[in-house]
Design an enzyme around this catalytic site. Structure first.
Site, mmCIF file in Angstrom:
data_model
loop_
_atom_site.group_PDB
_atom_site.id
_atom_site.type_symbol
_atom_site.label_atom_id
_atom_site.label_comp_id
_atom_site.label_asym_id
_atom_site.label_seq_id
_atom_site.Cartn_x
_atom_site.Cartn_y
_atom_site.Cartn_z
ATOM 1 N N GLU A 59 38.045 56.555 1.935
ATOM 2 C CA GLU A 59 37.961 55.201 2.506
ATOM 3 C C GLU A 59 38.714 54.199 1.640
ATOM 4 O OE1 GLU A 59 37.441 52.755 5.356
ATOM 5 O OE2 GLU A 59 36.169 54.523 5.578
ATOM 6 N N GLU A 66 46.370 50.570 4.002
ATOM 7 C CA GLU A 66 46.443 49.532 5.027
ATOM 8 C C GLU A 66 46.848 48.188 4.433
ATOM 9 O OE1 GLU A 66 42.725 49.460 7.117
ATOM 10 O OE2 GLU A 66 43.202 51.270 8.263
#
Length: 116
Positions: A59, A66
């Site tokens: 994660e 991102e």
């Protein structure tokens, strides 16, 4: 010491900005509570810790990718979108594996309960 401070700042960013990271953390806490309640073995704790660490690390890598992609190419670009999707898929793979580990550990313990 500065490296640790940067790392902790990264964790603050991760958990304060990413809903999915908080969801994974909640499931980690719930799994830990179940581990305590059912008295899981050291080997089972080891599997839980490794699986949880891999999911949270995935994660974090996904979030880092991102953020970086948004800076490098702020507009829409198919390849950037695909890179983000692949990173999200990696998180999904680790989460599915972690759920599998959790099921293998806890289903037999639930089956052993006298009221089932």
């Amino acid at each position: 010491m500065k490296s640790f401070l940067c790392a902790f700042r990264g964790l603050v960013v991760l958990f304060s900005t990413q809903r999915n990271a908080r969801i994974h953390l909640i499931f980690l806490v719930l799994t830990g509570a179940c581990g305590i309640i059912f008295g899981i073995s050291l080997a089972e704790w080891s599997l839980i810790f490794v699986a949880s660490g891999v999911v949270l690390a995935a994660e974090a890598f996904n979030t880092a990718l991102e953020l970086l992609a948004d800076v490098v190419h702020p507009g829409q670009h198919p390849m950037v979108g695909w890179a983000k999707d692949v990173a999200a898929g990696a998180v999904l793979i680790t989460a599915i594996a972690a759920v599998g580990i959790g099921l293998m550990i806890f289903i037999p313990k639930l089956a052993d309960l006298p009221w089932l």
